[in-house]
Design a protein around this motif. Structure first.
Motif, PDB file in Angstrom:
ATOM      1  N   THR A 145       0.845  -1.188   0.000  1.00 39.73           N
ATOM      2  CA  THR A 145       0.000   0.000   0.000  1.00 39.73           C
ATOM      3  C   THR A 145       0.881   1.240   0.000  1.00 39.73           C
ATOM      4  N   PRO A 146       0.436   2.279  -0.675  1.00 39.48           N
ATOM      5  CA  PRO A 146       1.248   3.496  -0.704  1.00 39.48           C
ATOM      6  C   PRO A 146       1.429   4.032   0.716  1.00 39.48           C
ATOM      7  N   LEU A 195       2.529   7.331   2.904  1.00 38.76           N
ATOM      8  CA  LEU A 195       2.736   8.767   2.832  1.00 38.76           C
ATOM      9  C   LEU A 195       3.556   9.242   4.024  1.00 38.76           C
ATOM     10  N   ARG A 249       2.337  16.326   2.550  1.00 39.02           N
ATOM     11  CA  ARG A 249       2.424  14.871   2.458  1.00 39.02           C
ATOM     12  C   ARG A 249       3.048  14.505   1.121  1.00 39.02           C
ATOM     13  N   GLU A 250       3.933  13.506   1.161  1.00 36.63           N
ATOM     14  CA  GLU A 250       4.508  12.992  -0.078  1.00 36.63           C
ATOM     15  C   GLU A 250       4.745  11.498   0.081  1.00 36.63           C
ATOM     16  N   GLU A 251       4.937  10.832  -1.042  1.00 34.60           N
ATOM     17  CA  GLU A 251       5.127   9.380  -1.011  1.00 34.60           C
ATOM     18  C   GLU A 251       6.476   9.034  -0.381  1.00 34.60           C
ATOM     19  N   PHE A 252       6.487   7.949   0.395  1.00 29.98           N
ATOM     20  CA  PHE A 252       7.707   7.460   1.039  1.00 29.98           C
ATOM     21  C   PHE A 252       8.753   7.185  -0.035  1.00 29.98           C
ATOM     22  N   SER A 253       9.986   7.631   0.215  1.00 28.59           N
ATOM     23  CA  SER A 253      11.056   7.449  -0.760  1.00 28.59           C
ATOM     24  C   SER A 253      12.292   6.860  -0.090  1.00 28.59           C
ATOM     25  N   GLU A 276      12.562   0.985   6.418  1.00 28.45           N
ATOM     26  CA  GLU A 276      11.318   0.796   5.664  1.00 28.45           C
ATOM     27  C   GLU A 276      10.471  -0.309   6.285  1.00 28.45           C
ATOM     28  N   ARG A 286       6.734   0.279   7.747  1.00 28.53           N
ATOM     29  CA  ARG A 286       5.585  -0.475   7.225  1.00 28.53           C
ATOM     30  C   ARG A 286       4.954  -1.353   8.301  1.00 28.53           C
ATOM     31  N   ASN A 314      -0.831   4.205   7.271  1.00 27.30           N
ATOM     32  CA  ASN A 314      -0.643   4.659   5.894  1.00 27.30           C
ATOM     33  C   ASN A 314       0.148   5.955   5.830  1.00 27.30           C
ATOM     34  N   GLU A 315       0.231   6.641   6.961  1.00 32.81           N
ATOM     35  CA  GLU A 315       0.977   7.889   7.035  1.00 32.81           C
ATOM     36  C   GLU A 315       1.934   7.821   8.204  1.00 32.81           C
TER      37      GLU A 315
END
Length: 157
Positions: free
Chosen positions: A47-48, A50, A58-62, A92, A96, A101-102
């Motif tokens: 799942t994405p 954030l 908010r931005e996507e996990f990188s 990571e 997770r 999700n955030e």
């Protein structure tokens, strides 16, 4: 699975192998209609995730951003790229495993610093100085003193 050559809907699996350290399965398939062989990959859909920044954006996990920060902090230090990649993997996985999700950047930064402290103290201080935005020398000295105190208790044990 649909055949890429004739679009027939049935194919049989000829061979299956784990790839990407068990995170994916590579399957060789053969179309039951035309006999064409092709490869498919099966992965768990993550799942994405954030990241909530300090300013509320908010931005996507990188993973790449974490790795770049580690590389900068470990510049000219005896820290192998493999060690930095292991830290990123561990961070990571921890993020997770929270099931959220955030996640706040502060949580990610703390996870990184916990792992980095065990690898290289100088890289840790460099990372912490940027991450915690040391305002003056007293904050920096306090952080150094905590490292010294931790080292002393470790040596005594």
């Amino acid at each position: 699975m649909r055949c890429p050559k004739c679009n027939h809907n049935n194919s049989r699996v000829i061979d299956s192998r784990q790839t990407d350290d068990g995170r994916a399965i590579r399957r060789r398939r053969e179309c039951e209609s035309c006999g064409f062989r092709f490869t498919t990959f099966e992965r768990i859909e993550a799942t994405p995730l954030l990241v909530v920044k300090r300013n509320g954006d908010r931005e996507e996990f990188s993973r790449d951003k974490i790795l770049r920060g580690l590389i900068r902090s470990a510049e000219k230090r005896p820290v192998a790229m493999e060690q930095m990649e292991q830290i990123v993997d561990h961070v990571e996985n921890r993020v997770r495993s929270t099931g959220e999700n955030e996640v706040a950047t502060s949580k990610i930064g703390e996870f990184v610093m916990e792992d980095l402290m065990d690898v290289d103290e100088i890289a840790y201080i460099r990372f912490a100085s940027v991450y915690r935005q040391f305002k003056d020398m007293s904050v920096f000295l306090k952080e150094l003193q905590e490292i010294v105190d931790k080292a002393k208790t470790t040596d005594e044990e």
